[in-house]
Design a protein around this motif. Sequence first.
Motif: not given
Lengths: 278, 256
Positions: A73-75, A104, A116-119, A124, B3-4, B6-7, B10, B42
């Motif tokens: 799930a990483a970008y 991710f 780690l969770p994602f939306a 996604n 999301q990118k 956010f990651n 995070f 975390y």
Amino acid sequence: MKKATSDKLANIFGLGLRSPHYAYLETKPKVFAGWFEVISENYFRSSGKPRKVLEALRADYPISCHGVSLSIAAYDEFDSFYLADLKKFFNEIDPFIVSDHLCFTGVKGNNLHNLLPFAYNQENLSHLSARIDFVQNYFGRKFGFENLSAYFDYKNSTMSEWDFINELTKITDCNLLLDLNNIFVNSYNHEFACDDYLKVIPMNRVQEIHMAGFSEREGFYFDTHSNPLYPEIIELYKKVLSVKKNIPVLYEWDEDIPEFAILENQILTVASIWEKTP
Amino acid sequence: MKQKEFNQKFAETIRSTNESHNLLSLIKDSPKLKAERAIEVYQEDYQARLSEALKNTYRATFSLIGDDDFTILTRDYIANFPSPFLDLDDYGNHMSEFLSNHFLGKDYVFLAELADYEWNFREVFHMQQEQGLNVIELQNLLKSDSGSFVLVPSIRLLHYSFLISNLYALKDVSDDSDDEENFYYEESQFILMIKSGVLVKTHILSKNQWEIMKKFQAPTTFSNAIQNVTATVTPGEIQNLFRILGTEQILLNSNQ
């Protein structure tokens, strides 16, 4: 594309291979487990003792390779060296199942060594679908992806975890590794019904089940893999068995790892539940 | 927020061990766990996992400085070095260099060298062993005086200002033993570390033996290797060195 070959297993009950048990397993004891699962990253770049133990074990037992660093799930782009080494490892070990997690694990240059969770949203879903397609084509194998325990939810999630997973399997034709402990931990912490989860999950795509013991911390449940089997997880297992019975099932114990006999007792308990379930 | 992005935030938040507020508007409180506490979970997990990895690799360092100081050391190391590794066991490669500038490395003068030894031990442990010439093959090549040799890659030649292998051995000494307190360590040490089957073995060398061995890191003949050693080499040293080279099979014929 190479499929999981779990239907050829003589014994569906498996255990995770962990270093405290190397010495015992090197004596080639008669054990109940029919297969072993290894964390791919602990073995794929080593020529040390862990790899030697694995090589010896695979002569007697089918091996499943379970990864923790694919970061589906990483970008960021996939690490090409990691993919190449993992592919080589799979070719050498010839696992009957390969899997990783729906999560991710960090960002470029910084691995957080956590799942780690994602939306759960369309952004996604599209992103993960493309990444899973790439991975399955690269390895020429179907992967199983494991649901994880998450300690928060995103405000921009637009679907439930189970609906997201269901959609993802339809789009990518990937398999699932269903972790019952994670479902239960999430259902308790986020207050949803496990039945809602299980009735949507496509059981025909579940290639493996994980079971483990959680722990309680300040009023919430924490996925520590540090305890024996709990009745709540047994109940979930019975529900899965009522839908599909012959799924390889593994007991995981990763913290305060006990002697092998105690670990083996967990999978014996699982096997007795399996036997008693019509 | 995508999301990118956010990651990235995070990851920064987990490393920082504070300032989770920039994420709180993006995640929900759950009935059992407030969003702020969830981030802390975390953060704590990140520290715990990396600390555990460092403890596994630096077992002697942990054993010699104790729980409290090791906790300070790992906290400071983790704050300075994010992990770029995909395998958690690879984390900790800068420990020796880090200790050279850390107050604990000044309190315990041998600590940076001990960490270097432990990291080398870990590297050799995971290496593929390459088999070199056995005693007879080595003798035959030496008789013809035509051999040029080079060391196999699965070894380390280490030189320390302190008796590091002895300090390393203290990790297996029980806490109630008085061996540690009466221990003398202020003497230099020359070590050959080799992969042997699934084990890592060490040989303590004399300075002359170590200097000769160093020359075999590039292809050379035996007579060249023995020349220009700082002190006079005794026949006993040569005999002992030859025995190690032959029995451990760590020299390759570089003419082949």
